[in-house]
Design a protein around this motif. Structure first.
Motif, PDB file in Angstrom:
ATOM      1  N   UNK A  15      94.673  56.748  43.754  1.00 33.06           N
ATOM      2  CA  UNK A  15      95.468  56.735  42.518  1.00 33.06           C
ATOM      3  C   UNK A  15      94.606  57.270  41.384  1.00 33.06           C
ATOM      4  N   UNK A  16      95.213  58.132  40.582  1.00 35.69           N
ATOM      5  CA  UNK A  16      94.508  58.674  39.415  1.00 35.69           C
ATOM      6  C   UNK A  16      94.826  57.801  38.203  1.00 35.69           C
ATOM      7  N   UNK A  17      93.805  57.457  37.446  1.00 31.54           N
ATOM      8  CA  UNK A  17      93.997  56.673  36.223  1.00 31.54           C
ATOM      9  C   UNK A  17      93.402  57.403  35.021  1.00 31.54           C
ATOM     10  N   UNK A  18      94.037  57.183  33.880  1.00 33.20           N
ATOM     11  CA  UNK A  18      93.469  57.656  32.611  1.00 33.20           C
ATOM     12  C   UNK A  18      92.852  56.435  31.956  1.00 33.20           C
ATOM     13  N   UNK A  19      91.536  56.404  31.926  1.00 39.95           N
ATOM     14  CA  UNK A  19      90.810  55.232  31.430  1.00 39.95           C
ATOM     15  C   UNK A  19      90.467  55.450  29.955  1.00 39.95           C
ATOM     16  N   UNK A  20      90.948  54.520  29.110  1.00 39.65           N
ATOM     17  CA  UNK A  20      90.682  54.692  27.677  1.00 39.65           C
ATOM     18  C   UNK A  20      90.537  53.336  27.009  1.00 39.65           C
ATOM     19  N   UNK A  21      90.324  53.345  25.711  1.00 42.02           N
ATOM     20  CA  UNK A  21      90.197  52.096  24.952  1.00 42.02           C
ATOM     21  C   UNK A  21      88.748  51.684  24.797  1.00 42.02           C
ATOM     22  N   UNK A  22      88.511  50.359  24.832  1.00 38.85           N
ATOM     23  CA  UNK A  22      87.182  49.823  24.542  1.00 38.85           C
ATOM     24  C   UNK A  22      86.338  49.810  25.819  1.00 38.85           C
ATOM     25  N   UNK A  23      85.960  50.987  26.256  1.00 40.37           N
ATOM     26  CA  UNK A  23      85.167  51.128  27.459  1.00 40.37           C
ATOM     27  C   UNK A  23      84.175  52.263  27.212  1.00 40.37           C
ATOM     28  N   UNK A  24      82.979  52.123  27.762  1.00 43.08           N
ATOM     29  CA  UNK A  24      81.924  53.088  27.400  1.00 43.08           C
ATOM     30  C   UNK A  24      82.235  54.518  27.826  1.00 43.08           C
TER      31      UNK A  24
END
Ligand SMILES: Cc1cc2nc3c(=O)[nH]c(=O)nc-3n(C[C@H](O)[C@H](O)[C@H](O)COP(=O)(O)O)c2cc1C
Length: 669
Positions: A415-424
């Protein structure tokens, strides 16, 4: 098998070698290896050139997806060209898509002849001269290096770690993203040289459409657009509708859903920008399986770069007979049409999307009939997400067994995810089903920046939910995510830290749904409005309330829960049916935050401006009067060189005092 019979009376013409583009012919026809050694050598050389194993001059690759361009990749590219001109040097400058690590864009790779390719991070235009000076002198500026690509036939750089060992890439399994950031999406031959369109050839040559449906069903591939419906099973519905052989009066349609409206989702955009031919090949396989001769890509107009690259890819593939009339010389034809949407979230819902293509308002239709039976222009229609379709070339090439060997019992593949927000490290991530959420956030994403604590991750967009700390070890799997009140969704992952207010998050999503809903059915239109009003009320400042208002506030949780149930049970489409999820999920895991807002008029995360108060530390305050002068509510009192005070009743929580204080004397309460 050489001839495919779709129904007894019609013999379908199989693909022909002489209709294959030359490079594809080399890959699909083992017998065509030329006896002549020199011809063989030239062939291998051409393939190696296209795969960039064999370079005669340096190649400089610049990540020019939307994320790269946003970080200044165009200026970087201009600076690279200017450097080469001024130094009278020759190098290929290659525009690639996104390799995934968006927070370190602009990403630049350099490959010198005979050596492995090195990836450098955050190469803004100002850093170009230093980088190229060093690399062309045979040195690598350590701080800029991300890693080197593993390549068995090229000489590696000593002491440079491999990119696939970098914590961002090591836990990933990149099937859909295999080419992203590595090839030039504008060059179809680069895609073919890496095995592209071989699966389409194999499919047309070796399998009947029914066999393709069987294969996809057996693989366990489920729709990646959010619903997770088994793809092969859905295709079979469309196959059974109408005749087996497409005729003018028996048109079937394939639609690729590239609407991608979830806040925080950018997977589909990145795949189209970085590897458009993978999608086109997948669409051709899907259309063949269901018997469609026309396909639409429904894509939002806010994705101009993806549209441009897709248009160019369609033209190239048509020119090589890989889509269009009589694909690869077979009797299967597929016209691919791009249809731009105006960017309404509800238009991602399949029946609203069909309305939109037909030129109507993007409003959902009641189901049944399901689109697979009666869809676009009343014809059987299969709608699949970009990622679902982009999985097909690898699946068709490797087979169902290979595909289904990866993942969990009910969720197969990646599964492909778009990782965003409060993460390095933010970006595009592909992991096998069954990977732990903790691994995505802490290993791949590098954890929460600035020493803050993790609070939750929002998955599944406006239909989804939040995963709190105690469930961070949950596996990525369609079923297990539901057990914690979340859902897989299309792939948006927004990480939140201790400074995020979960009531505010619920309010954000309800506001989004209010603005993006179509307004057709009353439960969704009116119900979500009422829910939004409740959330607005409980995050509002401490103004004077009438008795009845206070009572309503105290009953907010009950009201939210009963509204949520009615909206879920009576809305017309998936948007309304799932609209209460962000509220239900935050209520389930963060009820104490709701209660603090409702009963104590306090926001524990100090994020809801109207509920936040500020206090001045008398020990630190030097009485400079800056905060007093800045406060728009005249809520600060004090005299020069004496500690100041805030009148809490007057404070509107704007934070201007905190912004101007140079003594670190003001804090949020
Ligand atoms: C409000 C709403 C918005 C949706 N948006 C999208 C979208 O942007 N992209 C998508 O592929 N599916 C979206 N879906 C799901 C589609 O209706 C449909 O299930 C999906 O395109 C089917 O493809 P799949 O089986 O390959 O997942 C949305 C559903 C709803 C209810």
């Amino acid at each position: 098998m050489s001839t495919v019979n779709l129904c007894e009376s019609v013999a379908v013409v199989p693909p022909a070698l002489d209709a294959c583009p030359e490079i594809l012919r080399w890959l699909v026809d083992a017998d065509s290896v030329p006896a002549d050694a020199e011809a063989q050598r030239l062939r291998q050389q051409r393939l190696a050139e296209l795969r960039r194993d064999h370079l005669v001059r340096p190649a400089i690759y610049i990540g020019a997806g939307t994320c790269g361009l946003g970080a200044g990749a165009q200026a970087t590219m201009d600076a690279v060209r200017a450097y080469l001109d001024s130094h009278e040097m020759h190098a290929d400058v290659v525009k690639t898509g996104c390799i995934g690590i968006c927070s370190l864009e602009p990403v630049v790779d350099i490959q010198l002849p005979g050596r492995t390719r090195i990836t450098f991070q955050q190469i803004t235009a100002q850093k170009v001269s230093q980088l190229l000076d060093e690399v062309f002198a045979g040195r690598l500026p350590e701080a800029m290096v991300l890693g080197q690509h593993r390549h068995t036939t090229l000489t590696a750089w000593d002491d440079v770690p491999y990119l696939d060992e970098h914590p961002f890439f090591a836990p990933q399994t990149r099937w859909v993203l295999a080419n992203c950031g590595l090839i030039d999406p504008a060059e179809i031959d680069e895609y073919i040289a890496r095995g592209g369109y071989v699966a389409l050839w194999k499919t047309l040559k070796e399998k009947t459409p029914d066999e393709v449906c069987e294969m996809v069903e057996a693989s366990g591939l489920r729709g990646r657009g959010g619903g997770g419906f088994p793809t092969g099973t859905k295709w079979k519905f469309a196959r059974k509708s109408g005749h087996h052989v497409p005729m003018v009066e028996d048109q079937k349609y394939l639609i690729c859903n590239a609407d991608e409206g979830d806040p925080g989702a950018f997977m589909d955009r990145a795949v189209i920008e970085s590897d458009p031919h993978r999608l086109l090949e997948g669409m051709a396989i899907a259309a063949y399986a269901i018997g469609a001769s026309k396909a639409y890509v429904y894509i939002r107009a806010e994705y101009p770069l993806a549209i441009k690259r897709l248009k160019a890819a369609i033209a190239q593939a048509e020119a090589k007979r890989l889509i269009g009339e009589q694909i690869l010389g077979s009797s299967f034809s597929l016209k691919v049409i791009i249809k731009m949407g105006a960017g309404a979230f509800v238009c991602g819902e399949e029946t609203a999307l069909i309305n939109s293509i037909e030129g109507r308002r993007g409003m959902p239709r009641p189901r049944p009939p399901f689109p697979a039976v009666s869809g676009l222009f009343g014809k059987p229609t299969i709608i699949n997400n970009v990622e679902t379709l982009a999985n097909l070339p690898t699946l068709a090439y490797r087979g169902a067994e290979w595909f289904s060997a990866v993942g969990t019992k009910t969720s197969k593949g990646t599964k492909v995810f778009a990782l965003s927000g409060k993460v390095s490290r933010t970006g595009l991530v592909e992991v096998t089903m069954g990977t732990r959420m903790r691994s995505i956030i802490f290993d791949i994403g590098g954890g929460i920046p600035n020493g803050k604590a993790y609070k939750a991750v929002q998955i599944g967009g406006p239909s989804g939910g939040c995963i709190p700390t105690q469930h961070l070890d949950i596996d990525i799997d369609y079923e297990s995510l539901k057990t914690v009140g979340a859902m897989m969704g299309s792939g948006g992952l927004v990480v939140m830290d201790e400074e995020t207010c979960m009531v505010d998050v619920a309010k954000f999503f309800m506001d989004f749904i209010q603005r993006e809903g179509c307004g057709k059915c009353i439960p969704c239109r009116e119900g979500t409005r009422r829910m939004l009003e409740i959330l607005q009320r409980i995050t509002r400042g401490r103004r004077k309330e009438r008795g009845i208002e206070a009572l309503e506030r105290f009953q907010s949780v009950l009201h939210l829960q009963s509204l949520a149930e009615s909206i879920r049970d009576t809305s017309l489409c998936g948007l309304g049916q799932t609209a209460p999820n962000p509220v239900l999920s935050t209520l389930r895991w963060f009820r104490d935050e709701y209660e603090a807002h409702i009963y104590d008029r306090h926001c524990p995360a100090a994020a809801c401006a109207e509920l936040v108060t500020y206090s001045i530390d008398a020990e630190k305050c030097k009485g400079c009067t800056l905060c007093l002068k800045k406060c728009p509510a005249e809520a600060i009192v004090g005299t020069l060189k004496a500690p100041h005070h805030i009148i809490v009743e007057k404070c509107i929580g704007c934070g201007s005092c905190l912004d101007v204080c140079r003594m670190d004397a003001i804090s949020k309460v």
